[in-house]
Scaffold this motif. Structure first.
Motif, mmCIF file in Angstrom:
data_model
loop_
_atom_site.group_PDB
_atom_site.id
_atom_site.type_symbol
_atom_site.label_atom_id
_atom_site.label_comp_id
_atom_site.label_asym_id
_atom_site.label_seq_id
_atom_site.Cartn_x
_atom_site.Cartn_y
_atom_site.Cartn_z
ATOM 1 N N ASN A 1 0.810 -1.209 0.000
ATOM 2 C CA ASN A 1 0.000 0.000 0.000
ATOM 3 C C ASN A 1 0.849 1.268 0.000
ATOM 4 O O ASN A 1 0.302 2.369 -0.038
ATOM 5 N N LEU A 2 2.151 1.118 0.087
ATOM 6 C CA LEU A 2 3.010 2.293 -0.041
ATOM 7 C C LEU A 2 2.881 2.907 -1.423
ATOM 8 O O LEU A 2 3.230 4.064 -1.627
ATOM 9 N N THR A 3 2.393 2.149 -2.386
ATOM 10 C CA THR A 3 2.164 2.695 -3.723
ATOM 11 C C THR A 3 0.791 3.346 -3.834
ATOM 12 O O THR A 3 0.416 3.776 -4.928
ATOM 13 N N ASP A 4 0.033 3.390 -2.762
ATOM 14 C CA ASP A 4 -1.243 4.103 -2.740
ATOM 15 C C ASP A 4 -0.981 5.554 -3.127
ATOM 16 O O ASP A 4 -0.080 6.201 -2.582
ATOM 17 N N PRO A 5 -1.741 6.097 -4.099
ATOM 18 C CA PRO A 5 -1.486 7.480 -4.521
ATOM 19 C C PRO A 5 -1.595 8.491 -3.389
ATOM 20 O O PRO A 5 -1.049 9.594 -3.506
ATOM 21 N N CYS A 6 -2.300 8.148 -2.309
ATOM 22 C CA CYS A 6 -2.368 9.065 -1.161
ATOM 23 C C CYS A 6 -1.015 9.199 -0.475
ATOM 24 O O CYS A 6 -0.776 10.167 0.260
ATOM 25 N N ASN A 7 -0.134 8.208 -0.684
ATOM 26 C CA ASN A 7 1.192 8.231 -0.068
ATOM 27 C C ASN A 7 2.311 8.331 -1.095
ATOM 28 O O ASN A 7 3.480 8.383 -0.727
ATOM 29 N N ASN A 8 1.955 8.352 -2.357
ATOM 30 C CA ASN A 8 2.972 8.359 -3.402
ATOM 31 C C ASN A 8 2.528 9.308 -4.515
ATOM 32 O O ASN A 8 1.993 8.890 -5.537
ATOM 33 N N TYR A 9 2.731 10.606 -4.318
ATOM 34 C CA TYR A 9 2.301 11.623 -5.269
ATOM 35 C C TYR A 9 3.410 12.642 -5.501
ATOM 36 O O TYR A 9 4.392 12.706 -4.741
ATOM 37 N N THR A 10 3.221 13.425 -6.565
ATOM 38 C CA THR A 10 4.127 14.538 -6.861
ATOM 39 C C THR A 10 3.458 15.843 -6.436
ATOM 40 O O THR A 10 2.271 16.056 -6.712
ATOM 41 N N VAL A 11 4.209 16.682 -5.744
ATOM 42 C CA VAL A 11 3.675 17.967 -5.287
ATOM 43 C C VAL A 11 3.639 18.949 -6.451
ATOM 44 O O VAL A 11 4.623 19.102 -7.194
ATOM 45 N N LEU A 12 2.477 19.589 -6.632
ATOM 46 C CA LEU A 12 2.304 20.606 -7.672
ATOM 47 C C LEU A 12 1.991 21.923 -6.972
ATOM 48 O O LEU A 12 0.869 22.151 -6.531
ATOM 49 N N CYS B 1 0.270 27.101 -20.263
ATOM 50 C CA CYS B 1 -0.353 26.017 -21.030
ATOM 51 C C CYS B 1 0.113 24.679 -20.462
ATOM 52 O O CYS B 1 1.309 24.392 -20.432
ATOM 53 N N ASP B 2 -0.839 23.861 -20.009
ATOM 54 C CA ASP B 2 -0.491 22.569 -19.419
ATOM 55 C C ASP B 2 -0.249 21.486 -20.458
ATOM 56 O O ASP B 2 0.159 20.375 -20.111
ATOM 57 N N GLN B 3 -0.469 21.787 -21.712
ATOM 58 C CA GLN B 3 -0.223 20.778 -22.738
ATOM 59 C C GLN B 3 1.267 20.539 -22.934
ATOM 60 O O GLN B 3 1.683 19.494 -23.439
ATOM 61 N N SER B 4 2.089 21.484 -22.523
ATOM 62 C CA SER B 4 3.536 21.336 -22.660
ATOM 63 C C SER B 4 4.180 20.616 -21.482
ATOM 64 O O SER B 4 5.381 20.381 -21.483
ATOM 65 N N VAL B 5 3.379 20.247 -20.462
ATOM 66 C CA VAL B 5 3.906 19.571 -19.278
ATOM 67 C C VAL B 5 3.919 18.066 -19.519
ATOM 68 O O VAL B 5 2.979 17.503 -20.096
ATOM 69 N N SER B 6 4.984 17.396 -19.076
ATOM 70 C CA SER B 6 5.067 15.932 -19.175
ATOM 71 C C SER B 6 4.436 15.321 -17.928
ATOM 72 O O SER B 6 5.101 15.073 -16.925
ATOM 73 N N TRP B 7 3.139 15.088 -17.992
ATOM 74 C CA TRP B 7 2.414 14.569 -16.845
ATOM 75 C C TRP B 7 2.679 13.073 -16.685
ATOM 76 O O TRP B 7 2.692 12.319 -17.661
ATOM 77 N N SER B 8 2.843 12.671 -15.432
ATOM 78 C CA SER B 8 3.107 11.255 -15.155
ATOM 79 C C SER B 8 2.700 10.928 -13.726
ATOM 80 O O SER B 8 3.306 11.417 -12.771
ATOM 81 N N GLY B 9 1.652 10.118 -13.567
ATOM 82 C CA GLY B 9 1.260 9.666 -12.231
ATOM 83 C C GLY B 9 0.296 10.596 -11.526
ATOM 84 O O GLY B 9 -0.468 11.343 -12.140
ATOM 85 N N TRP B 10 0.382 10.574 -10.190
ATOM 86 C CA TRP B 10 -0.561 11.275 -9.323
ATOM 87 C C TRP B 10 0.065 12.547 -8.750
ATOM 88 O O TRP B 10 1.275 12.588 -8.484
ATOM 89 N N TYR B 11 -0.803 13.552 -8.523
ATOM 90 C CA TYR B 11 -0.333 14.864 -8.053
ATOM 91 C C TYR B 11 -1.224 15.359 -6.896
ATOM 92 O O TYR B 11 -2.436 15.100 -6.887
ATOM 93 N N ARG B 12 -0.560 16.094 -5.993
ATOM 94 C CA ARG B 12 -1.291 16.803 -4.941
ATOM 95 C C ARG B 12 -1.007 18.294 -5.096
ATOM 96 O O ARG B 12 0.151 18.698 -5.231
ATOM 97 N N LEU B 13 -2.054 19.117 -5.053
ATOM 98 C CA LEU B 13 -1.918 20.546 -5.332
ATOM 99 C C LEU B 13 -1.697 21.354 -4.056
ATOM 100 O O LEU B 13 -2.296 21.069 -3.003
ATOM 101 N N PHE B 14 -0.856 22.361 -4.191
ATOM 102 C CA PHE B 14 -0.616 23.341 -3.130
ATOM 103 C C PHE B 14 -0.594 24.739 -3.759
ATOM 104 O O PHE B 14 -0.264 24.899 -4.940
ATOM 105 N N ILE B 15 -0.929 25.745 -2.957
ATOM 106 C CA ILE B 15 -0.773 27.152 -3.345
ATOM 107 C C ILE B 15 -0.079 27.864 -2.201
ATOM 108 O O ILE B 15 -0.637 27.984 -1.101
ATOM 109 N N ASN B 16 1.153 28.266 -2.463
ATOM 110 C CA ASN B 16 1.961 28.932 -1.431
ATOM 111 C C ASN B 16 2.032 28.088 -0.160
ATOM 112 O O ASN B 16 1.923 28.592 0.969
ATOM 113 N N GLY B 17 2.201 26.783 -0.335
ATOM 114 C CA GLY B 17 2.350 25.882 0.803
ATOM 115 C C GLY B 17 1.044 25.411 1.417
ATOM 116 O O GLY B 17 1.062 24.553 2.298
#
Length: 427
Positions: A42-53, A68-84
């Motif tokens: 379960n360490l591969t659960d996206p809740c514990n294995n994400y990229t910070v955006l 433009c987000d079309q130029s981003v190389s997206w891969s996997g799961w992400y968690r969003l932050f704004i100024n921390g």
């Protein structure tokens, strides 16, 4: 002697059962260890294995539109932050020219709960007075313990689109669906729409039909040359249905018991995504008699029309199956596989023990076998010589002398020793 043999057999059976119990204990121990292995997986659960955006320009309050987000190389799961601060993708319409782009992306359908697991949500972009004018590839979303969300982000369909981020509250999706009742019943109060050019087989003609100029009002039932038809619920190729952008509905048709449902309207532009263009949602109802009625609205695109197709109007199952992440699925399969193997092995052991005990009960001991009469001739001996010579004077314990002539029905004598010449005496 028989008691001793039975006791020895009982002791042997007990030793065999002891070995079987030890093997069973090892199998059960393996099964008990499996959940621990699953926890590690379960360490591969996206809740514990994400990229910070953490891009401040993604804020819904940002009015610059250069990203433009079309130029981003997206891969996997992400968690969003704004100024921390923990953030999420908005699940309500976002105004144009926000979030650092021309057409900000938001998700439709609300956020899931932790119990919902991984769900799929449509991605919309606000443009030209319709909040879902542009569609982008659907993404997967998961709610995590700790009151945050992770997203499996994909590359948008066009360049001037970007995912928004918001630190405000979210809308939790509701899984309860209350049937909608419309009076009067539209199954019997509809307008007939019979335009042969709406058939999805009609191709580019140079003059495109436009439903945006039609004055739509109320419910409609579709026909093609007098045959009952319906709006397709699968992708339709461009230039079909007498127009540039043919419209179809996504989510399948309802059943009669579903009542009135709402379906999204999609338009294919030929770019590889069948719902590239979105249009205003419409309401649909299945009617007794195997046909459908639609509450049609003016499309958001000018060169687009509602398609129609004649086919077998079988009911379509619209049940949604909760999705799980690949890590959770693989962990569950490991546990299930181990349990099945262990159960099958234990069943085999039980059957073996049963057969062993049954064999002990029905198999005679060596001593009992030795006391039984033994056959006096060989199985391979020819039938014509398979006989026994009787010797009345023999003292061999293996057989008894049988006075055949004495026991003959024609013998009237009773004294012993007479008619000895009738015996075949072997010296």
């Amino acid at each position: 002697m028989a008691c001793i043999i039975l006791f020895k057999g009982f002791i042997k059976a007990l030793s065999t059962i002891s070995v079987i119990m030890q093997v069973s204990t090892l199998i059960l121990a393996f099964i008990m260890v499996t959940p621990v292995m699953t926890t590690a997986a379960n360490l591969t659960d996206p809740c514990n294995n994400y990229t910070v955006l953490n891009d401040a320009w993604r804020s819904v309050n940002n009015t610059y539109n250069t990203y433009c987000d079309q130029s981003v190389s997206w891969s996997g799961w992400y968690r969003l932050f704004i100024n921390g601060l923990s953030a999420h993708i908005p699940d309500t319409c976002v105004a144009m020219s926000r979030c650092g782009t021309s057409f900000p992306l938001w998700i439709r359908g609300g956020h899931p709960t932790v119990q919902d697991g991984v769900v799929t949500r449509d991605v919309c972009a606000n443009a030209y007075t319709y909040c879902c004018f542009y569609g982008s590839y659907p993404i997967r979303v998961k709610a995590c313990p700790g009151n945050y969300y992770v997203y499996e982000l994909l590359k948008p369909t066009i360049c001037n689109l970007a995912y928004c981020a918001d630190v405000g509250s979210v809308i939790i999706s509701s899984t309860a669906a209350t049937p909608v009742v419309v009076t009067p019943d539209p199954c019997y109060t509809y307008t007939v729409l019979d335009d042969p050019w709406r058939a999805n087989s009609s191709q580019k003609s140079g003059i495109y039909k436009r439903d945006i100029f039609v004055y739509w009002s109320g419910w409609y039932r579709l026909f093609i040359n007098g045959l009952s038809a319906h709006i397709p619920d699968t992708c339709v190729a461009v230039y079909s249905c007498g127009t540039l952008i043919p419209l179809w509905i996504r989510g399948g048709h309802p059943t009669v018991k579903d009542g009135v449902v709402t379906r999204d309207v999609c338009g294919n532009d030929g770019s590889g995504y069948c719902c590239y263009f979105g249009s205003f949602s419409i309401r649909v109802k299945a009617c007794p008699g195997n046909y459908y009625v639609y509450e049609l609205r003016s499309p958001s695109l000018e060169s687009s029309v509602y398609c129609a197709v004649v086919s077998n109007m079988s009911s379509i199952n619209t049940t949604v199956t909760p999705q799980t992440s690949s890590a959770e699925s693989s962990s569950s399969w490991v546990l299930i596989t181990a349990g099945v193997i262990g159960a099958a092995f234990v069943m085999c052991i039980i059957v073996m023990v049963f057969m062993l005990i049954r064999r002990k009960r029905v198999t005679p001991s060596a001593e009992q076998t030795s006391k039984e009469p033994q056959p006096q001739h060989s199985a391979v001996e020819p039938p014509e010589v398979s006989y026994m010579t009787l010797d009345p004077n023999s003292t061999c314990p293996e057989y008894n002398t049988l006075d055949i002539m004495k026991r003959s029905s024609e013998n009237t004598k009773s004294s012993e020793g007479q008619y000895l010449d009738y015996y075949n005496i072997v010296n």
